[in-house]
Structure formats: C-alpha cells, structure tokens
Design a protein around this motif. Sequence first.
Motif, PDB file in Angstrom:
ATOM      1  N   TYR A 171       1.753  61.310   8.481  1.00 46.98           N
ATOM      2  CA  TYR A 171       1.035  62.114   7.495  1.00 46.98           C
ATOM      3  C   TYR A 171       1.051  63.592   7.879  1.00 46.98           C
ATOM      4  CZ  TYR A 171      -2.477  63.726   4.206  1.00 46.98           C
ATOM      5  OH  TYR A 171      -3.133  64.411   3.212  1.00 46.98           O
ATOM      6  N   ARG A 227      -5.527  62.814   0.742  1.00 50.48           N
ATOM      7  CA  ARG A 227      -5.863  61.438   1.092  1.00 50.48           C
ATOM      8  C   ARG A 227      -7.323  61.289   1.481  1.00 50.48           C
ATOM      9  NH1 ARG A 227      -3.698  59.803   7.184  1.00 50.48           N
ATOM     10  NH2 ARG A 227      -4.677  61.544   8.293  1.00 50.48           N
ATOM     11  N   GLN A 228      -7.785  60.067   1.325  1.00 46.32           N
ATOM     12  CA  GLN A 228      -9.109  59.648   1.782  1.00 46.32           C
ATOM     13  C   GLN A 228      -8.898  58.472   2.722  1.00 46.32           C
ATOM     14  OE1 GLN A 228     -11.629  58.163  -1.355  1.00 46.32           O
ATOM     15  NE2 GLN A 228     -12.963  57.076   0.074  1.00 46.32           N
ATOM     16  N   LEU A 229      -9.340  58.582   3.956  1.00 44.73           N
ATOM     17  CA  LEU A 229      -9.183  57.494   4.913  1.00 44.73           C
ATOM     18  C   LEU A 229     -10.164  56.378   4.569  1.00 44.73           C
ATOM     19  CD1 LEU A 229      -8.828  59.483   8.265  1.00 44.73           C
ATOM     20  CD2 LEU A 229      -7.014  58.464   6.867  1.00 44.73           C
ATOM     21  N   GLN A 239     -11.359  51.995   5.376  1.00 46.98           N
ATOM     22  CA  GLN A 239     -11.301  50.792   6.204  1.00 46.98           C
ATOM     23  C   GLN A 239     -11.908  49.641   5.417  1.00 46.98           C
ATOM     24  OE1 GLN A 239     -13.253  51.777  10.009  1.00 46.98           O
ATOM     25  NE2 GLN A 239     -11.233  51.642  10.963  1.00 46.98           N
ATOM     26  N   SER A 283      -7.133  49.624   8.538  1.00 41.04           N
ATOM     27  CA  SER A 283      -7.254  51.053   8.256  1.00 41.04           C
ATOM     28  C   SER A 283      -6.161  51.466   7.288  1.00 41.04           C
ATOM     29  CB  SER A 283      -7.128  51.858   9.549  1.00 41.04           C
ATOM     30  OG  SER A 283      -8.171  51.544  10.451  1.00 41.04           O
ATOM     31  N   SER A 320      -5.279  54.426   3.659  1.00 38.49           N
ATOM     32  CA  SER A 320      -5.511  55.686   2.961  1.00 38.49           C
ATOM     33  C   SER A 320      -5.471  55.469   1.460  1.00 38.49           C
ATOM     34  CB  SER A 320      -4.434  56.715   3.336  1.00 38.49           C
ATOM     35  OG  SER A 320      -4.404  56.959   4.721  1.00 38.49           O
ATOM     36  N   TYR A 365      -4.418  57.758  -1.564  1.00 38.37           N
ATOM     37  CA  TYR A 365      -3.732  59.010  -1.832  1.00 38.37           C
ATOM     38  C   TYR A 365      -3.885  59.413  -3.288  1.00 38.37           C
ATOM     39  CZ  TYR A 365      -1.272  58.125   2.591  1.00 38.37           C
ATOM     40  OH  TYR A 365      -0.967  57.886   3.917  1.00 38.37           O
ATOM     41  N   ASP A 375       2.961  54.209   7.055  1.00 39.96           N
ATOM     42  CA  ASP A 375       3.691  55.476   7.059  1.00 39.96           C
ATOM     43  C   ASP A 375       5.165  55.315   6.683  1.00 39.96           C
ATOM     44  OD1 ASP A 375       1.408  56.787   7.707  1.00 39.96           O
ATOM     45  OD2 ASP A 375       1.984  57.343   9.747  1.00 39.96           O
ATOM     46  N   PHE A 412      -2.077  50.702   3.552  1.00 41.92           N
ATOM     47  CA  PHE A 412      -2.823  50.313   4.754  1.00 41.92           C
ATOM     48  C   PHE A 412      -1.897  49.677   5.781  1.00 41.92           C
ATOM     49  CE2 PHE A 412      -2.699  46.733   1.886  1.00 41.92           C
ATOM     50  CZ  PHE A 412      -2.459  45.638   2.701  1.00 41.92           C
ATOM     51  N   SER A 447      -2.780  51.414  13.158  1.00 45.85           N
ATOM     52  CA  SER A 447      -4.170  51.861  13.175  1.00 45.85           C
ATOM     53  C   SER A 447      -5.163  50.747  12.879  1.00 45.85           C
ATOM     54  CB  SER A 447      -4.364  53.007  12.170  1.00 45.85           C
ATOM     55  OG  SER A 447      -4.096  52.562  10.849  1.00 45.85           O
TER      56      SER A 447
END
Length: 358
Positions: A56, A66-68, A70, A79, A81, A83, A102, A121, A128
């Motif tokens: 990222y 993005r917003q992380l 979980q 974990s 994101s 987008y 990613d 995710f 992650s």
Amino acid sequence: MNRKKLNRRSTAGKVLALFLIVSLCCSTFFMVSTSLFYHFFFTREDRSAACPELTYEDMDPAQLPRQLIQFPSGPEMLSGSLYGTGRRGVIVFAHGFASGADNHLTEALYFVQHGWRVLSFDGTGCRSSSGRSQRCLSQMSLDLLAALRYLASSELSDCPVLLYGHSCGAYAAAMALSSDYPIYGAVCLAPFNSPTELMCYQASRFVGRIAYTQYPYLWLQNQVLVGSEGNRTVTSALSQTSVPVLVVSGSHDAIVPAAISPASHQDEIANPLVSFLQIDDPYRGTHSALWLTSDAARYRSEVLDALRLRQDEAGRELTDDEAEAFLASVDRARMFETDEAFMELIHEFFLQAVRSAS
C-alpha cells in the motif's frame, strides 16, 4: 469332509482377519501421513523480504483511500482494508494460496477509480491476519463467508455485493454463491474444480498416478478441517447458481490446467448465467497473470526467474540486505500493470450484474 471344510473356513477367517488388520494399519498410516502433510505444507504465509509485490505504501493514498478493518473467522482475526468511497457496490476480493491482499492492489485501484468500493483481506494464516497456518485450500471459503458476515453488519449492508476471487479465492467465491448472503455476481479467476482434485493432480506430477490412491484421505482431511464445504465442486456450484458468474482461465496455467478446471465441465454446467473466458497469451495465460498486460506478465516472469536464480546461487533465502538490493532494480509498477481491456470487461460485467438484479 466336515473337518476339511472347518479347516478351510478357519483358514479363510484368518486370511480375512489379516487382510482387515493390514487394511486398518495402512488406512491409519495414510490418515496420519495426510495430516502431517497438511501440517507441513499449509504453513503460515508471511511476506518475505524478497517479495517483489506492491504494498500500500507504493500506492497514492489520494487515489486509493482506505479504511483498515478487522473481523473474526472462526478463532482467528482477519485484517483487511475497505478501499474507495464509491456507492456502485462492494467488490469483495479473495486471494489465492500462499498469497495476500496486496497481490491485487492495482485491480483494487481500477475498481475504486470506476466508482466501486473494494473489501480486501488477508486470509487465515496469511500476512497481517492471525493463524498458525493456512490450514487447507478450502479455508478461504470460510474466510470469505466471514467477510460477507462483516459486510452484512456494516454501514455498507445495503450496497450490492460482488465477488472477485483468484485460485482458491475463486473456489471460495463459487462456494459462497449458495450462502445466505445476497450476492449480485462473481468473477472466478483460475479456479480449480475441487481442492482434492488439485492436490492429487499436483502430486501426480512427481509420483505418477499412485498419487490418486490418496484421494479418500485428502477428502477426509478436508472434511475434518472445514466440513462439507471443503469437498464441494465448482461445477456443482455453478450449475445451481442464480447469479451471473464469469470464469476466467489461462491456456498456459501449470497450476490449474484445463483438466482440473471447471472450464472443462462447461457442458455439464449448462447454466446460461455462467460464462467462460480463456486467455491464450503465453504470459498472461498463466495462473497469476490473467489480469495483467502482456508486458507486465512477461516482466513479472523474468523478475521471478531472476529471484529464483539468486536464491539458488546463494543456496538459501536472501538476507534483508540482499533482497533490498535485488528489489532496487525491479520496476514494481510495471510488474503489476493491469490490462485495461480486461479490467473494463470485468467492470462492465459487474455493472450488468447489478442492473440485472435491480
């Protein structure tokens, strides 16, 4: 005469008992060895220092906000994101084996630029997310359902949901079509028909057809790990689906060749909502390059070959300093450039799927 008959029966009984004992011992051995195989093969996937993928941090956050997030999947915490800010709908990504979210950043960027939200995710035991191992090829099916559960309880619960999966993520997308969650459409990139078929096929490349003697034990291990969902076939899922699905395969895919792909079962599927696309380009038509430009796919192949050569020459994994020096010469933006025509086709497919359901 009676004594001879009794002797024959006694001998037959002993032979039968011996056969049952040997069969039980063999079955126990194969079940234990299969369990050990899963333990050592489906290890945890952490990003190595020499991984040439984008992160990222390589992206422009203004173009890919993005917003992380979980959410739980069984005992693990995944974990990911969210987008973008668009409202066309939410495209849920499901990555392949020994991979991570990613891997699909450039595709996420394309969809965000065209008005979609993207939920991506890391699966169980990947990068992650928590988990001591990836467990099995069917685990992503459970993780994808967990992502859909998260969406259903979020502020995006009223948005159309579409699925975009690769490899075991494509298998998971097909399995999710029969879930209780409303799904508008799915794109399955390089899916295998069933996890057990794929594992037997790959093993047969090394030991021949004897690999298929392990089929019942692999099937049972999947059943133990994830239940009945672990052994369903994509063919059956696509035959029964009531939403549009696009299956994309590559004619040069060495991981999931045509023989174990649902693309070879088109006559059996016979569902007008399911369409197939085959990529024949010698570089794009491989397992993990279907969405790339031909130049990017070729360059990616060259980079991975060079990386393997460096590691073979060293006789070990590269150190962090060696990996950093290698990656300094790699144009990662070029390596992950998406094919505009292909991405537009997917975009239009998703738009039509949403329109059809309206």
